[in-house]
Design a protein around this motif. Structure first.
Motif, PDB file in Angstrom:
ATOM      1  N   HIS A  27      89.747   6.314 -15.556  1.00 11.74           N
ATOM      2  CA  HIS A  27      88.406   6.801 -15.215  1.00 11.74           C
ATOM      3  C   HIS A  27      88.211   8.275 -15.533  1.00 11.74           C
ATOM      4  O   HIS A  27      87.095   8.781 -15.449  1.00 11.74           O
ATOM      5  N   GLY A  57      92.599  -5.361  -8.050  1.00  8.98           N
ATOM      6  CA  GLY A  57      93.858  -4.752  -8.465  1.00  8.98           C
ATOM      7  C   GLY A  57      93.910  -4.265  -9.898  1.00  8.98           C
ATOM      8  O   GLY A  57      94.951  -3.797 -10.347  1.00  8.98           O
ATOM      9  N   LYS A  58      92.821  -4.382 -10.634  1.00 10.42           N
ATOM     10  CA  LYS A  58      92.792  -3.929 -12.027  1.00 10.42           C
ATOM     11  C   LYS A  58      92.855  -2.404 -12.072  1.00 10.42           C
ATOM     12  O   LYS A  58      92.078  -1.721 -11.419  1.00 10.42           O
ATOM     13  N   LYS A  59      93.804  -1.868 -12.845  1.00 10.09           N
ATOM     14  CA  LYS A  59      93.957  -0.425 -12.991  1.00 10.09           C
ATOM     15  C   LYS A  59      93.244   0.026 -14.254  1.00 10.09           C
ATOM     16  O   LYS A  59      93.450  -0.540 -15.325  1.00 10.09           O
ATOM     17  N   THR A 105      82.960  -1.666 -16.165  1.00  6.78           N
ATOM     18  CA  THR A 105      84.313  -1.268 -15.772  1.00  6.78           C
ATOM     19  C   THR A 105      84.812  -0.224 -16.767  1.00  6.78           C
ATOM     20  O   THR A 105      84.316  -0.138 -17.896  1.00  6.78           O
ATOM     21  N   ILE A 136      94.164   7.277 -13.405  1.00  8.15           N
ATOM     22  CA  ILE A 136      94.054   5.831 -13.199  1.00  8.15           C
ATOM     23  C   ILE A 136      93.499   5.577 -11.800  1.00  8.15           C
ATOM     24  O   ILE A 136      93.857   6.254 -10.846  1.00  8.15           O
ATOM     25  N   ARG A 137      92.635   4.601 -11.723  1.00  6.17           N
ATOM     26  CA  ARG A 137      92.176   4.168 -10.405  1.00  6.17           C
ATOM     27  C   ARG A 137      92.216   2.647 -10.377  1.00  6.17           C
ATOM     28  O   ARG A 137      92.082   1.988 -11.394  1.00  6.17           O
ATOM     29  N   GLU A 138      92.405   2.152  -9.187  1.00  3.65           N
ATOM     30  CA  GLU A 138      92.476   0.706  -9.014  1.00  3.65           C
ATOM     31  C   GLU A 138      91.117   0.188  -8.568  1.00  3.65           C
ATOM     32  O   GLU A 138      90.534   0.664  -7.603  1.00  3.65           O
ATOM     33  N   GLU A 139      90.621  -0.781  -9.320  1.00  6.85           N
ATOM     34  CA  GLU A 139      89.345  -1.406  -8.981  1.00  6.85           C
ATOM     35  C   GLU A 139      89.601  -2.645  -8.130  1.00  6.85           C
ATOM     36  O   GLU A 139      90.744  -3.047  -7.932  1.00  6.85           O
ATOM     37  N   GLU A 140      88.510  -3.228  -7.658  1.00  7.95           N
ATOM     38  CA  GLU A 140      88.646  -4.461  -6.882  1.00  7.95           C
ATOM     39  C   GLU A 140      89.406  -5.492  -7.708  1.00  7.95           C
ATOM     40  O   GLU A 140      89.217  -5.602  -8.909  1.00  7.95           O
ATOM     41  N   GLU A 197      91.228  -0.174 -19.594  1.00 11.31           N
ATOM     42  CA  GLU A 197      92.576  -0.177 -19.032  1.00 11.31           C
ATOM     43  C   GLU A 197      93.464   0.862 -19.699  1.00 11.31           C
ATOM     44  O   GLU A 197      94.404   1.363 -19.087  1.00 11.31           O
TER      45      GLU A 197
END
Length: 116
Positions: free
Chosen positions: A97, A92-94, A53, A86-90, A56
């Motif tokens: 990237h 909802g974690k921001k 990942t 910023i991107r949101e991962e599965e 944050e």
């Protein structure tokens, strides 16, 4: 008519020298900016490769020892002016990237610093 003090040969030489010097300073700052952006992006990718990942926060790269310190943006002359993508991962974690310069204006090639 306008009287320009120091507009003789010595004043003209000084003006030309100053313009060349300032151009070289700009070239050096842009080269340093490109290197610092590359270092940040490599650290982001290494973090992602190791942990599966992205971090944050950009400062997590320092906290997790991927960087000794956040690099300076040589155009803004600050370490806290980076613009993070910023991107949101599965789940909802921001996460961060990507990163760009927060500098206002354009580089010598005419492209905005914020697009680098």
């Amino acid at each position: 008519d306008v009287l320009v003090v120091g507009a003789g040969p010595a004043g003209l030489s000084a003006a030309i020298w100053l313009a060349r010097y300032m151009h070289k300073v700009d070239v050096a700052k842009e080269a340093a900016l490109k290197e610092n952006l590359n270092a940040l992006r490599v650290a982001l990718d290494q973090y992602n490769g190791d942990k599966g990942t992205y971090p944050e926060k950009l400062t997590d790269l320092v906290g997790q020892r991927y960087l000794r310190a956040l690099p300076l943006d040589p155009v803004t002359e600050r370490r806290d002016s980076w613009i993070v993508s910023i991107r949101e991962e599965e789940g909802g974690k921001k996460v961060v990237h990507d990163v760009r310069s927060g500098a206002v204006g354009n580089g010598i090639d005419g492209t905005p610093f914020k697009s680098w």
